[in-house]
Write a protein that holds these residues in place. Structure first.
Motif, PDB file in Angstrom:
ATOM      1  N   TYR A 148     109.976  27.743 -21.026  1.00  0.00           N
ATOM      2  CA  TYR A 148     111.318  27.489 -21.553  1.00  0.00           C
ATOM      3  C   TYR A 148     111.373  27.815 -23.043  1.00  0.00           C
ATOM      4  CZ  TYR A 148     115.495  25.109 -23.092  1.00  0.00           C
ATOM      5  OH  TYR A 148     116.701  24.827 -23.661  1.00  0.00           O
ATOM      6  N   SER A 149     110.363  27.398 -23.783  1.00  0.00           N
ATOM      7  CA  SER A 149     110.315  27.675 -25.227  1.00  0.00           C
ATOM      8  C   SER A 149     110.259  29.175 -25.478  1.00  0.00           C
ATOM      9  CB  SER A 149     109.099  26.985 -25.841  1.00  0.00           C
ATOM     10  OG  SER A 149     108.956  27.355 -27.184  1.00  0.00           O
ATOM     11  N   HIS A 150     109.426  29.872 -24.721  1.00  0.00           N
ATOM     12  CA  HIS A 150     109.303  31.318 -24.885  1.00  0.00           C
ATOM     13  C   HIS A 150     110.631  32.008 -24.567  1.00  0.00           C
ATOM     14  CE1 HIS A 150     107.368  35.218 -24.998  1.00  0.00           C
ATOM     15  NE2 HIS A 150     107.899  35.508 -23.825  1.00  0.00           N
ATOM     16  N   HIS A 151     111.291  31.594 -23.490  1.00  0.00           N
ATOM     17  CA  HIS A 151     112.576  32.183 -23.116  1.00  0.00           C
ATOM     18  C   HIS A 151     113.631  31.929 -24.194  1.00  0.00           C
ATOM     19  CE1 HIS A 151     115.945  33.477 -20.672  1.00  0.00           C
ATOM     20  NE2 HIS A 151     116.541  32.324 -20.933  1.00  0.00           N
ATOM     21  N   SER A 152     113.670  30.713 -24.736  1.00  0.00           N
ATOM     22  CA  SER A 152     114.645  30.381 -25.788  1.00  0.00           C
ATOM     23  C   SER A 152     114.417  31.227 -27.032  1.00  0.00           C
ATOM     24  CB  SER A 152     114.547  28.900 -26.160  1.00  0.00           C
ATOM     25  OG  SER A 152     114.880  28.102 -25.067  1.00  0.00           O
ATOM     26  N   GLN A 154     112.952  34.190 -27.193  1.00  0.00           N
ATOM     27  CA  GLN A 154     113.318  35.576 -26.895  1.00  0.00           C
ATOM     28  C   GLN A 154     114.832  35.758 -26.891  1.00  0.00           C
ATOM     29  OE1 GLN A 154     111.292  38.207 -26.733  1.00  0.00           O
ATOM     30  NE2 GLN A 154     109.692  36.762 -27.295  1.00  0.00           N
ATOM     31  N   GLN A 155     115.559  34.787 -26.346  1.00  0.00           N
ATOM     32  CA  GLN A 155     117.021  34.852 -26.319  1.00  0.00           C
ATOM     33  C   GLN A 155     117.588  34.819 -27.739  1.00  0.00           C
ATOM     34  OE1 GLN A 155     119.008  35.432 -23.818  1.00  0.00           O
ATOM     35  NE2 GLN A 155     120.899  35.184 -24.948  1.00  0.00           N
ATOM     36  N   GLU A 156     117.048  33.968 -28.591  1.00  0.00           N
ATOM     37  CA  GLU A 156     117.499  33.885 -29.980  1.00  0.00           C
ATOM     38  C   GLU A 156     117.238  35.193 -30.715  1.00  0.00           C
ATOM     39  OE1 GLU A 156     116.463  31.284 -33.959  1.00  0.00           O
ATOM     40  OE2 GLU A 156     116.095  30.387 -31.999  1.00  0.00           O
ATOM     41  N   LEU A 157     116.055  35.775 -30.529  1.00  0.00           N
ATOM     42  CA  LEU A 157     115.745  37.054 -31.165  1.00  0.00           C
ATOM     43  C   LEU A 157     116.668  38.160 -30.665  1.00  0.00           C
ATOM     44  CD1 LEU A 157     111.837  36.973 -31.156  1.00  0.00           C
ATOM     45  CD2 LEU A 157     113.350  36.790 -33.138  1.00  0.00           C
ATOM     46  N   ARG A 158     116.952  38.167 -29.375  1.00  0.00           N
ATOM     47  CA  ARG A 158     117.845  39.170 -28.800  1.00  0.00           C
ATOM     48  C   ARG A 158     119.248  39.050 -29.407  1.00  0.00           C
ATOM     49  NH1 ARG A 158     117.649  37.568 -23.713  1.00  0.00           N
ATOM     50  NH2 ARG A 158     115.501  38.251 -23.557  1.00  0.00           N
ATOM     51  N   GLU A 159     119.754  37.820 -29.550  1.00  0.00           N
ATOM     52  CA  GLU A 159     121.078  37.605 -30.133  1.00  0.00           C
ATOM     53  C   GLU A 159     121.113  38.059 -31.595  1.00  0.00           C
ATOM     54  OE1 GLU A 159     121.859  33.487 -29.500  1.00  0.00           O
ATOM     55  OE2 GLU A 159     122.225  33.746 -27.351  1.00  0.00           O
ATOM     56  N   LYS A 160     120.056  37.774 -32.344  1.00  0.00           N
ATOM     57  CA  LYS A 160     120.012  38.194 -33.749  1.00  0.00           C
ATOM     58  C   LYS A 160     119.950  39.713 -33.857  1.00  0.00           C
ATOM     59  CE  LYS A 160     117.990  34.039 -35.705  1.00  0.00           C
ATOM     60  NZ  LYS A 160     116.839  33.451 -36.397  1.00  0.00           N
ATOM     61  N   ARG A 161     119.164  40.353 -32.972  1.00  0.00           N
ATOM     62  CA  ARG A 161     119.062  41.807 -32.981  1.00  0.00           C
ATOM     63  C   ARG A 161     120.420  42.433 -32.680  1.00  0.00           C
ATOM     64  NH1 ARG A 161     115.580  42.411 -28.989  1.00  0.00           N
ATOM     65  NH2 ARG A 161     113.900  41.594 -30.257  1.00  0.00           N
TER      66      ARG A 161
END
Length: 180
Positions: A148-152, A154-161
């Motif tokens: 869950y932590s890893h997915h969160s 990755q999702q945050e990095l994707r949104e920032k990108r």
């Protein structure tokens, strides 16, 4: 009519008094305006500039300096101090987040070890099913938290990108009540 420093109607400097020669109206539109009205219409056009940034527009800053010598230096010093303060606050926030993450990892490790010890004790005392059940529950829980932590993250990095890749558009100018 409002004009800024050296600018007059139609965006020309006060040195150029011919409003038709250097006007902002496209030539294809001027041909539809009667010749006797062209100069009057072009004189009514006012240059509108919009400047966005942390500091005043250089022309405005020059006006401040003329009114109060040394004011631009004071404004720049204030902006520099504000920037230093903001960066210091961001650094403190990042350090606090790192410390919070470390505490969370340490607590998770301690809890996992305690569960493993209790599981080992249960197995040692003869409750094999309970002991293995606790080990399995611990492993599944820890894996779930990690995933869950890893997915969160990755999702945050994707949104920032994605936010960085979007072209930024200037803000819409406010609509005047007359235009409504």
């Amino acid at each position: 009519m409002l004009a800024s420093d050296e600018e007059t109607v139609a965006g020309k400097s006060s040195e150029n008094n011919d409003p038709i020669e250097d006007n902002p109206i496209p030539p294809e539109l001027i041909e539809y305006v009667p010749a006797e009205k062209r100069e009057e219409i072009i004189r009514e056009i006012v240059l509108h500039e919009q400047y966005l940034g942390p500091l005043a527009h250089p022309r405005i800053a020059a006006g401040y300096e003329r009114l109060l010598p040394g004011s631009v230096d004071r404004i720049l010093t204030m902006a520099e101090e504000q920037q230093r303060h903001r960066l210091k606050q961001e650094d403190r926030g990042q350090q606090a987040a790192i410390e919070r993450d470390k505490r969370g990892m340490n607590r998770g490790f301690t809890l996992a070890m305690a569960l493993m010890l209790v599981s080992a004790l249960a197995i040692y005392l003869g409750s094999d099913l309970v002991g293995f059940g606790m080990v399995a529950t611990s492993v599944v829980s820890l894996a779930g938290v990690f995933l869950y932590s890893h997915h969160s993250t990755q999702q945050e990095l994707r949104e920032k990108r994605e936010a960085l890749q979007k072209p930024s558009s200037p803000p819409e100018p406010p609509q005047s009540e007359e235009a409504s």
